[in-house]
Design an enzyme around this catalytic site. Structure first.
Site, PDB file in Angstrom:
ATOM      1  N   ASP A 131       5.057   2.845   2.407  1.00 55.55           N
ATOM      2  CA  ASP A 131       4.023   2.676   1.386  1.00 55.55           C
ATOM      3  C   ASP A 131       3.915   3.888   0.452  1.00 55.55           C
ATOM      4  O   ASP A 131       4.327   5.000   0.792  1.00 55.55           O
ATOM      5  CB  ASP A 131       2.653   2.476   2.042  1.00 55.55           C
ATOM      6  CG  ASP A 131       2.517   1.097   2.678  1.00 55.55           C
ATOM      7  OD1 ASP A 131       3.540   0.399   2.816  1.00 55.55           O
ATOM      8  OD2 ASP A 131       1.382   0.738   3.034  1.00 55.55           O
ATOM      9  N   HIS A 182       1.528  -2.662  -4.152  1.00 56.83           N
ATOM     10  CA  HIS A 182       0.555  -1.853  -3.393  1.00 56.83           C
ATOM     11  C   HIS A 182      -0.522  -1.306  -4.333  1.00 56.83           C
ATOM     12  O   HIS A 182      -1.059  -0.236  -4.088  1.00 56.83           O
ATOM     13  CB  HIS A 182       1.290  -0.722  -2.677  1.00 56.83           C
ATOM     14  CG  HIS A 182       0.502  -0.052  -1.584  1.00 56.83           C
ATOM     15  ND1 HIS A 182      -0.235  -0.746  -0.656  1.00 56.83           N
ATOM     16  CD2 HIS A 182       0.346   1.257  -1.265  1.00 56.83           C
ATOM     17  CE1 HIS A 182      -0.805   0.098   0.190  1.00 56.83           C
ATOM     18  NE2 HIS A 182      -0.492   1.325  -0.167  1.00 56.83           N
ATOM     19  N   HIS A 276       5.083   5.986   5.476  1.00 53.55           N
ATOM     20  CA  HIS A 276       4.837   6.355   4.079  1.00 53.55           C
ATOM     21  C   HIS A 276       5.988   7.203   3.537  1.00 53.55           C
ATOM     22  O   HIS A 276       6.380   8.186   4.179  1.00 53.55           O
ATOM     23  CB  HIS A 276       3.532   7.149   3.948  1.00 53.55           C
ATOM     24  CG  HIS A 276       2.315   6.339   4.287  1.00 53.55           C
ATOM     25  ND1 HIS A 276       1.907   6.129   5.577  1.00 53.55           N
ATOM     26  CD2 HIS A 276       1.437   5.679   3.498  1.00 53.55           C
ATOM     27  CE1 HIS A 276       0.813   5.377   5.570  1.00 53.55           C
ATOM     28  NE2 HIS A 276       0.506   5.089   4.320  1.00 53.55           N
TER      29      HIS A 276
HETATM   30 ZN    ZN Z   1      -1.077   3.148   0.663  1.00 57.39          ZN
END
Ligand code: ZN
Length: 346
Positions: A131, A182, A276
């Site tokens: 992400d 996102h 991430h």
């Molecule tokens: Zn995020």
């Protein structure tokens, strides 16, 4: 002929027509010096003004600081497109009527395969998801590791980051990885109005489509935060929502070994692993990846994109013997274990 001379009193200069204390050439020299000084000051002022024009505005500086603090920028959204995207398949039609409560909405979306915490508990499949990117140099390092091990992944990209680093997203798409929406600036969507939520989602899909040629159909809310208002907008756009079942906690800045232990201790069939590549310094995530990948491969898990995970959701044609053969030797019942998965309802 009366001449203008510069004379000095105790604390100031004044012009006088009295007898000159300076010869004419001294006055000319001083006058020329003053002219050059004024010209130089004007030039410096002009250059300073030009420099200031290239500096980020206070609002931009605030966004930059927020980005470096791990909080992506909050404002300055591009204009959302008002026309239907061309060249990509239309998203699924919204569910109508759409329930009003979050619990009912999630159930309705799950019934249509448009909301997931994980994949099939029958298959030893794992989906790595990253992400908040793209974000150099970590996205590049993650891509290199994925290529080295020959495994796919899914990237939930922040729209403003896609605009800043389009080449990285093109690399992700060229490698065949799934790219999801996102939001544009990673806000808490639950605190926004309907119009603001829609703009966050639409502008991000727009920039991903312009960059990769493909309009995303997958979505993950920032912080996993959802309410009925957010899901109503998500349903309007026909997006499929993915939360996760195995959080790496890499965003808490724990060390690589702790990240690896966190992932491996919670993994199960159909796991969606949250990591991430953006939103901060992600060297720990990159450092943890090799041991995570090698451990999961040793336990005979198969890495898939979320698109593949969805496609396999209802696959049940796997014999018991092959399940046992492919089950996690450290957790032989893992393939029938289903964690209780609930998103933090915000
Ligand atoms: Zn995020």
């Amino acid at each position: 002929m009366a001449r203008v001379h510069l004379t000095q009193r105790t604390d100031s200069y004044h012009f006088s027509q009295r007898r000159s204390r300076f010869p004419l050439h001294c006055s000319v020299l001083i006058f020329s010096f003053l002219c050059w000084l004024i010209a130089a000051l004007l030039l410096i002022g002009y250059l300073g003004l030009q420099q200031q024009r290239h500096l980020p505005s206070p609002a931009s500086q605030k966004r930059i600081l927020e980005r470096h603090a791990g909080q992506p920028p909050l404002r300055r959204l591009p204009r959302a497109s008002t026309s239907k995207p061309r060249g990509t398949p239309l998203p699924p039609a919204p569910i109508t009527p759409f329930p009003s409560t979050l619990e009912e909405q999630i159930a309705a979306l799950q019934a249509k395969d448009r909301f997931f915490y994980g994949g099939s508990s029958q298959l030893p499949e794992i989906a790595l998801t990253f992400d908040d990117g793209p974000n150099p140099p970590y996205t590049t390092q993650v891509l290199a590791l994925l290529k080295h091990y020959g495994i796919p992944a899914t990237f939930f990209c922040v729209g403003s980051q896609v605009a800043a680093y389009p080449e990285l997203v093109k690399q992700e798409a060229a490698a065949g990885y799934t790219i999801g929406n996102h939001s544009w600036s990673h806000p808490l969507l639950t605190s926004l109005s309907n119009a603001e939520i829609m703009t966050q989602l639409t502008t991000t899909s727009d920039i991903i489509q312009r960059t990769t040629g493909v309009r995303p159909t997958f979505f993950r809310p920032p912080y996993g935060a959802l309410n009925a208002q957010v899901l109503t907008q998500v349903n309007r756009l026909g997006l499929t929502t993915f939360i996760w079942s195995d959080g790496s906690l890499d965003w808490t800045m724990i060390g690589p070994d702790a990240i690896s232990n966190q992932v491996l201790s919670n993994v199960a069939n159909g796991a969606i692993i949250l990591m991430h590549d953006g939103g901060g310094n992600r060297w720990r995530t990159v450092a943890a990846l090799p041991s995570i990948i090698e451990s999961l491969q040793a336990r005979h898990f198969r890495f898939v994109t979320l698109a593949q995970l969805v496609a396999d959701t209802h696959v049940k044609a796997v014999s018991q013997s092959s399940l046992l053969a492919s089950a996690d030797p450290l957790n032989p019942q893992g393939y029938i274990r289903r964690r209780s998965r609930r998103v933090g309802l915000v």
